[in-house]
Motif scaffolding. Sequence first.
Motif, PDB file in Angstrom:
ATOM      1  N   ALA A  95       0.835  -1.212   0.000  1.00  0.00           N
ATOM      2  CA  ALA A  95       0.000   0.000   0.000  1.00  0.00           C
ATOM      3  C   ALA A  95       0.864   1.254   0.000  1.00  0.00           C
ATOM      4  CB  ALA A  95      -0.923   0.002   1.211  1.00  0.00           C
ATOM      5  N   ALA A  96       1.987   1.218   0.725  1.00  0.00           N
ATOM      6  CA  ALA A  96       2.898   2.370   0.743  1.00  0.00           C
ATOM      7  C   ALA A  96       3.460   2.618  -0.656  1.00  0.00           C
ATOM      8  CB  ALA A  96       4.031   2.131   1.740  1.00  0.00           C
ATOM      9  N   CYS A  97       3.783   1.533  -1.372  1.00  0.00           N
ATOM     10  CA  CYS A  97       4.306   1.680  -2.737  1.00  0.00           C
ATOM     11  C   CYS A  97       3.244   2.243  -3.678  1.00  0.00           C
ATOM     12  CB  CYS A  97       4.794   0.325  -3.252  1.00  0.00           C
ATOM     13  SG  CYS A  97       6.192  -0.376  -2.350  1.00  0.00           S
ATOM     14  N   VAL A  98       2.017   1.719  -3.567  1.00  0.00           N
ATOM     15  CA  VAL A  98       0.933   2.197  -4.439  1.00  0.00           C
ATOM     16  C   VAL A  98       0.586   3.645  -4.109  1.00  0.00           C
ATOM     17  CG1 VAL A  98      -1.447   1.816  -5.183  1.00  0.00           C
ATOM     18  CG2 VAL A  98       0.022  -0.131  -4.679  1.00  0.00           C
ATOM     19  N   ARG A  99       0.600   3.991  -2.810  1.00  0.00           N
ATOM     20  CA  ARG A  99       0.301   5.374  -2.433  1.00  0.00           C
ATOM     21  C   ARG A  99       1.375   6.316  -2.950  1.00  0.00           C
ATOM     22  NH1 ARG A  99      -0.679   7.797   3.656  1.00  0.00           N
ATOM     23  NH2 ARG A  99      -2.580   6.550   3.650  1.00  0.00           N
ATOM     24  N   ALA A 100       2.629   5.877  -2.944  1.00  0.00           N
ATOM     25  CA  ALA A 100       3.703   6.708  -3.475  1.00  0.00           C
ATOM     26  C   ALA A 100       3.487   6.972  -4.969  1.00  0.00           C
ATOM     27  CB  ALA A 100       5.057   6.041  -3.240  1.00  0.00           C
ATOM     28  N   VAL A 101       3.042   5.939  -5.702  1.00  0.00           N
ATOM     29  CA  VAL A 101       2.722   6.111  -7.124  1.00  0.00           C
ATOM     30  C   VAL A 101       1.592   7.120  -7.276  1.00  0.00           C
ATOM     31  CG1 VAL A 101       1.770   4.965  -9.172  1.00  0.00           C
ATOM     32  CG2 VAL A 101       3.502   3.803  -7.778  1.00  0.00           C
ATOM     33  N   HIS A 102       0.574   7.011  -6.428  1.00  0.00           N
ATOM     34  CA  HIS A 102      -0.573   7.931  -6.492  1.00  0.00           C
ATOM     35  C   HIS A 102      -0.138   9.372  -6.223  1.00  0.00           C
ATOM     36  CE1 HIS A 102      -4.608   9.536  -5.887  1.00  0.00           C
ATOM     37  NE2 HIS A 102      -4.223   9.984  -4.710  1.00  0.00           N
ATOM     38  N   VAL A 103       0.682   9.572  -5.189  1.00  0.00           N
ATOM     39  CA  VAL A 103       1.112  10.932  -4.843  1.00  0.00           C
ATOM     40  C   VAL A 103       1.968  11.526  -5.965  1.00  0.00           C
ATOM     41  CG1 VAL A 103       2.470  12.313  -3.227  1.00  0.00           C
ATOM     42  CG2 VAL A 103       0.983  10.497  -2.365  1.00  0.00           C
ATOM     43  N   ALA A 104       2.882  10.713  -6.520  1.00  0.00           N
ATOM     44  CA  ALA A 104       3.719  11.202  -7.615  1.00  0.00           C
ATOM     45  C   ALA A 104       2.862  11.541  -8.833  1.00  0.00           C
ATOM     46  CB  ALA A 104       4.769  10.156  -7.976  1.00  0.00           C
ATOM     47  N   LEU A 105       1.820  10.733  -9.059  1.00  0.00           N
ATOM     48  CA  LEU A 105       0.932  10.974 -10.192  1.00  0.00           C
ATOM     49  C   LEU A 105       0.120  12.251  -9.989  1.00  0.00           C
ATOM     50  CD1 LEU A 105       0.246   9.570 -12.857  1.00  0.00           C
ATOM     51  CD2 LEU A 105      -1.658   8.434 -11.702  1.00  0.00           C
ATOM     52  N   VAL A 106      -0.269  12.519  -8.748  1.00  0.00           N
ATOM     53  CA  VAL A 106      -0.984  13.770  -8.453  1.00  0.00           C
ATOM     54  C   VAL A 106      -0.149  14.963  -8.895  1.00  0.00           C
ATOM     55  CG1 VAL A 106      -1.817  15.281  -6.612  1.00  0.00           C
ATOM     56  CG2 VAL A 106      -2.363  12.856  -6.546  1.00  0.00           C
ATOM     57  N   GLY A 107       1.147  14.933  -8.539  1.00  0.00           N
ATOM     58  CA  GLY A 107       2.026  16.035  -8.918  1.00  0.00           C
ATOM     59  C   GLY A 107       2.140  16.203 -10.418  1.00  0.00           C
ATOM     60  N   ARG A 108       2.253  15.091 -11.131  1.00  0.00           N
ATOM     61  CA  ARG A 108       2.454  15.169 -12.580  1.00  0.00           C
ATOM     62  C   ARG A 108       1.178  15.566 -13.322  1.00  0.00           C
ATOM     63  NH1 ARG A 108       7.245  11.283 -14.662  1.00  0.00           N
ATOM     64  NH2 ARG A 108       8.572  11.433 -12.817  1.00  0.00           N
ATOM     65  N   LEU A 109       0.015  15.129 -12.842  1.00  0.00           N
ATOM     66  CA  LEU A 109      -1.234  15.411 -13.548  1.00  0.00           C
ATOM     67  C   LEU A 109      -1.807  16.785 -13.225  1.00  0.00           C
ATOM     68  CD1 LEU A 109      -3.110  11.974 -13.373  1.00  0.00           C
ATOM     69  CD2 LEU A 109      -1.836  12.945 -15.280  1.00  0.00           C
ATOM     70  N   THR A 110      -1.395  17.370 -12.114  1.00  0.00           N
ATOM     71  CA  THR A 110      -1.957  18.675 -11.731  1.00  0.00           C
ATOM     72  C   THR A 110      -0.990  19.829 -11.950  1.00  0.00           C
ATOM     73  OG1 THR A 110      -1.228  18.389  -9.420  1.00  0.00           O
ATOM     74  CG2 THR A 110      -3.442  17.602  -9.991  1.00  0.00           C
ATOM     75  N   ALA A 111       0.286  19.538 -12.214  1.00  0.00           N
ATOM     76  CA  ALA A 111       1.284  20.600 -12.377  1.00  0.00           C
ATOM     77  C   ALA A 111       0.930  21.501 -13.562  1.00  0.00           C
ATOM     78  CB  ALA A 111       2.672  19.996 -12.584  1.00  0.00           C
TER      79      ALA A 111
END
Length: 309
Positions: free
Chosen positions: A155-171
């Motif tokens: 879950a920590a790995c998947v959440r890290a992917v989610h957080v990184a994706l948030v940055g890339r999709l909203t920047a």
Amino acid sequence: MTDARRTDAVLLLVALVWGSSYLSAQTAAAALPVLLVLFARYALAALPCLALVAARGGPRWTRDEVRAGLPLGLTQAAVLVVETYGVAHTTAANAGLIISLTIVLTPLLDRAGRRGGPPPVFFAAAGVCVLAVGLLMWGNGFRAPRLGDLLMLAAACVRAVHVALVGRLTAGRSIRPLHLTAIQTLVGTALFLAPAARDLPALAHADAATWTQLVYLALFCSVFAFLVQTWAVQRTSASRASLLLGTEPVWAAAVGIALGGERLTPLTALGAALMVTGTYWGQAVERTHRTAGVEAAGSVEAVGNPASV
């Protein structure tokens, strides 16, 4: 109370709410199927989000918000699936501590494919966290790790992917946090409706304690925490906010011990201390490295453009 102290108190409250979510999810999952818990959590969160979006008027959602919200809704749902199954098979304290690995995993993913990775000292901090995970998994004796601990690691790995994706999709895009959250809750509700459909009658027979946990997860751990976090971060520095929100694993352990009847063995306690130390250390290293990179980029731009001096 000064405005600064009030903001700090609100951020600590958010960290406490998030830390307590693991015990609430564990309690709800013990009474109902996990997928039904997730459907109820999303559906109960979607209702106030949609009401708030409607109350604000103006355009409901922009194209950028929909384009970001749909994939982020999928990754967020993936996080909650693995996380909820994980907390159902481990202690709430372990769940909150292991999931904090996200703090050191996210910068690694965020830098993937880009120049200038984290400095070597960051990997030392990550190593401390890995050691901490080992101690948490084997704190009750060196044996095969519990399924729940392994799921929380995933879950920590998947959440890290989610957080990184948030940055890339909203920047660089004009995206309103409330509207993005509303889309994600709708995606989650739609995803879990079919898998949970056959168990829906169980909700009608759930007792008041179970409903309290579901409402708490939806309204407090999701809607309230997100909106209050946004309000507070706008009134303080990102560094101070991350420091206060980073106390989430401490609260998770405290709530698990005080209310869940859990206990820490000496090895588990050492693992908890190392996890908090490693995540704070890694967070500080990453923040310093990122700030230095921004300042260096600004200096190069100023040198290359005399008009800006």
